[in-house]
Design an enzyme around this catalytic site. Structure first.
Site, PDB file in Angstrom:
ATOM      1  N   CYS A  97      50.373 -22.845  56.553  1.00  0.00           N
ATOM      2  CA  CYS A  97      49.742 -22.553  55.261  1.00  0.00           C
ATOM      3  C   CYS A  97      48.602 -23.510  54.907  1.00  0.00           C
ATOM      4  O   CYS A  97      47.602 -23.099  54.341  1.00  0.00           O
ATOM      5  CB  CYS A  97      50.771 -22.512  54.142  1.00  0.00           C
ATOM      6  SG  CYS A  97      51.802 -23.960  53.969  1.00  0.00           S
ATOM      7  N   ASP A 331      47.068 -17.390  47.650  1.00  0.00           N
ATOM      8  CA  ASP A 331      48.296 -17.764  48.350  1.00  0.00           C
ATOM      9  C   ASP A 331      48.233 -17.290  49.805  1.00  0.00           C
ATOM     10  O   ASP A 331      48.072 -16.093  50.057  1.00  0.00           O
ATOM     11  CB  ASP A 331      49.485 -17.123  47.624  1.00  0.00           C
ATOM     12  CG  ASP A 331      50.824 -17.615  48.123  1.00  0.00           C
ATOM     13  OD1 ASP A 331      50.867 -18.303  49.153  1.00  0.00           O
ATOM     14  OD2 ASP A 331      51.839 -17.315  47.466  1.00  0.00           O
ATOM     15  N   HIS A 333      50.743 -17.325  51.873  1.00  0.00           N
ATOM     16  CA  HIS A 333      52.098 -17.029  52.345  1.00  0.00           C
ATOM     17  C   HIS A 333      52.412 -15.540  52.406  1.00  0.00           C
ATOM     18  O   HIS A 333      53.494 -15.098  51.998  1.00  0.00           O
ATOM     19  CB  HIS A 333      53.126 -17.746  51.466  1.00  0.00           C
ATOM     20  CG  HIS A 333      52.993 -19.229  51.465  1.00  0.00           C
ATOM     21  ND1 HIS A 333      52.167 -19.904  50.590  1.00  0.00           N
ATOM     22  CD2 HIS A 333      53.566 -20.170  52.248  1.00  0.00           C
ATOM     23  CE1 HIS A 333      52.247 -21.204  50.825  1.00  0.00           C
ATOM     24  NE2 HIS A 333      53.081 -21.393  51.819  1.00  0.00           N
TER      25      HIS A 333
END
Length: 445
Positions: A97, A331, A333
């Site tokens: 990430c 994000d 993820h």
């Protein structure tokens, strides 16, 4: 024989972990992000107001904000990409990430360089909002398949088919085509293949010089140095006009930055380079100090800010704006399928985030890296003055978060020396700093 058996066990283990992570990260919770109508929203230096006119929301600014946000390049977990050298991994789910948020920051710097801050993707509002529909691997696969089918039918790209006829539109069309070429080119530099200049495979190779391997967790400071090395090593002629400088011990040495900007191009021409300045900092001890909130908001209000590599404990986010005391972020993820960016007119949708997310500043992990873009030496000098004033006015502590210092750093010889051998890409001092950053930064999952 024993070694072969161990390799097989590792491959099975890797496949099992990949399958688990793909299931874990391949869906998005249908959570909505709420914005206040009474407070301005800032996104990488641009300000938007969602005020109401009587009972009705003035939608113009809402649409402008959405278009601007979606136009930023979104880089997430991917699966089924070519195997990473020295491992059995074909996905970065669960560990990549911070590399992804670093890629997003660098991508924004390159967008400022090639497209400018005013550019927005013409098709941005055509993307479905993830608040109303989950982005699953299956969804992306269907999307990819439909685009590949259109390619085999040799359909014209959407941006061209929508152009109006007539000579009055020619200049506009030429400019749109030029922008679309750079839009795709920038994304292709971040493709998940060994040849992509800033792809995951290349970044991991540079990370090995600091003791990192595929599957390890990376912190914001380590990623800053990896990005610098990746830009230095990039061979695409288009990238010769860009350099990256990483602050040392929270200090930006102005003469070092200007020397980098004034260095010769590969063509031998004496020309100034644009610079992306990365400043690894800590916004407090174990927790983020709320005294830094106004400074962070001030930084994200600057048009030459390219965002912040940060996050909250155990997760890395790319911070790009704010409203009140909440940070706006993208994000990484979300696990999406590999997209081959080498094919003509590859699908762009999965590289643009359909919905912004918000997080309270107090939840932010103190370890982060702040980024700025300066096209010329004059831009850098102006930025250093502006940021210095901001640092002084916002700092309640005896010492500012970081400083700009005139002159060179003590290891200036390393910064300006020719490229070293592959096994010596980082100086001894840098290796020590990277090891220290690795132990101090938060663990990312």
């Amino acid at each position: 024989m024993e070694a072969t058996g161990t390799d097989e066990v590792e491959k099975i283990k890797s496949k099992f972990m990949s399958a688990w992570h793909n299931m874990k990260y391949s869906w998005v919770l249908k959570t909505k992000t709420y914005f206040s109508r009474n407070s301005p929203v800032f996104l990488l230096g641009k300000c938007y107001h969602f005020k109401t006119d009587g009972m009705y929301v003035i939608s113009g600014n809402v649409e402008e904000f959405r278009k601007d946000f979606i136009s930023r390049i979104w880089l997430t977990y991917r699966e089924e990409f070519p195997q990473i050298k020295g491992s059995a991994l074909t996905t970065d789910c669960g560990w990549g990430c911070t590399l992804r948020t670093g890629q997003m920051l660098l991508a924004q710097g390159l967008m400022l360089h090639f497209l400018g801050r005013a550019w927005v993707w013409p098709d941005a509002l055509d993307i479905d909002n993830s608040d109303s529909e989950s982005w699953t691997v299956h969804t992306v696969k269907k999307l990819t398949a439909s685009f590949e089918a259109s390619l085999t039918a040799e359909r014209e790209p959407k941006i061209l088919s929508n152009h109006h006829q007539g000579t009055l539109k020619r200049n506009c069309d030429d400019n749109e085509m030029r922008n679309e070429v750079y839009h795709r080119k920038i994304i292709s530099w971040f493709g998940d293949s060994p040849l992509a200049a800033f792809g995951l495979h290349q970044l991991i190779e540079y990370g090995k010089k600091s003791g990192k391997i595929a599957g390890d967790w990376y912190g914001p400071a380590v990623v800053a140095h990896i990005l610098r090395k990746a830009v230095e090593e990039a061979r695409d002629p288009e990238l010769q006009g860009v350099t990256v400088y990483v602050a040392q011990d929270c200090t930006v040495y102005s003469s070092d930055v200007i020397d980098r900007q004034s260095s010769f191009m590969d063509s031998g021409k004496a020309d100034t380079k644009a610079v992306i300045i990365l400043v690894p900092v800590r916004l407090g001890g174990e927790r983020t100090n709320m005294d830094y909130l106004e400074f962070v908001k001030g930084i994200l209000s600057l048009e030459y800010c390219v965002g912040i590599i940060g996050g909250k404990p155990k997760q890395s986010y790319y911070f790009a704006g704010f409203q009140d005391d909440s940070l706006i972020y993208m994000d990484p993820h979300y696990c999406q399928s590999f997209v081959d960016v080498s094919i003509k007119d590859f699908p762009l949708e999965s590289f643009h985030c359909p919905s912004p997310k918000k997080m309270s500043f107090k939840k932010m992990d103190p370890s982060c890296t702040i980024g700025f873009y300066c096209r010329t030496v004059q831009d850098f000098e102006k930025a250093s003055e502006e940021i210095t004033k901001m640092l002084k006015s916002s700092s309640k502590e005896k010492y500012p978060l970081f400083t700009f210092v005139k002159g060179h750093s003590r290891d200036y010889d390393f910064a300006s020396s020719p490229l070293r051998e592959e096994n010596d890409l980082f100086s001894e001092d840098e290796k020590k700093r990277l090891k220290r950053f690795s132990t101090e930064e938060f663990v990312l999952l």
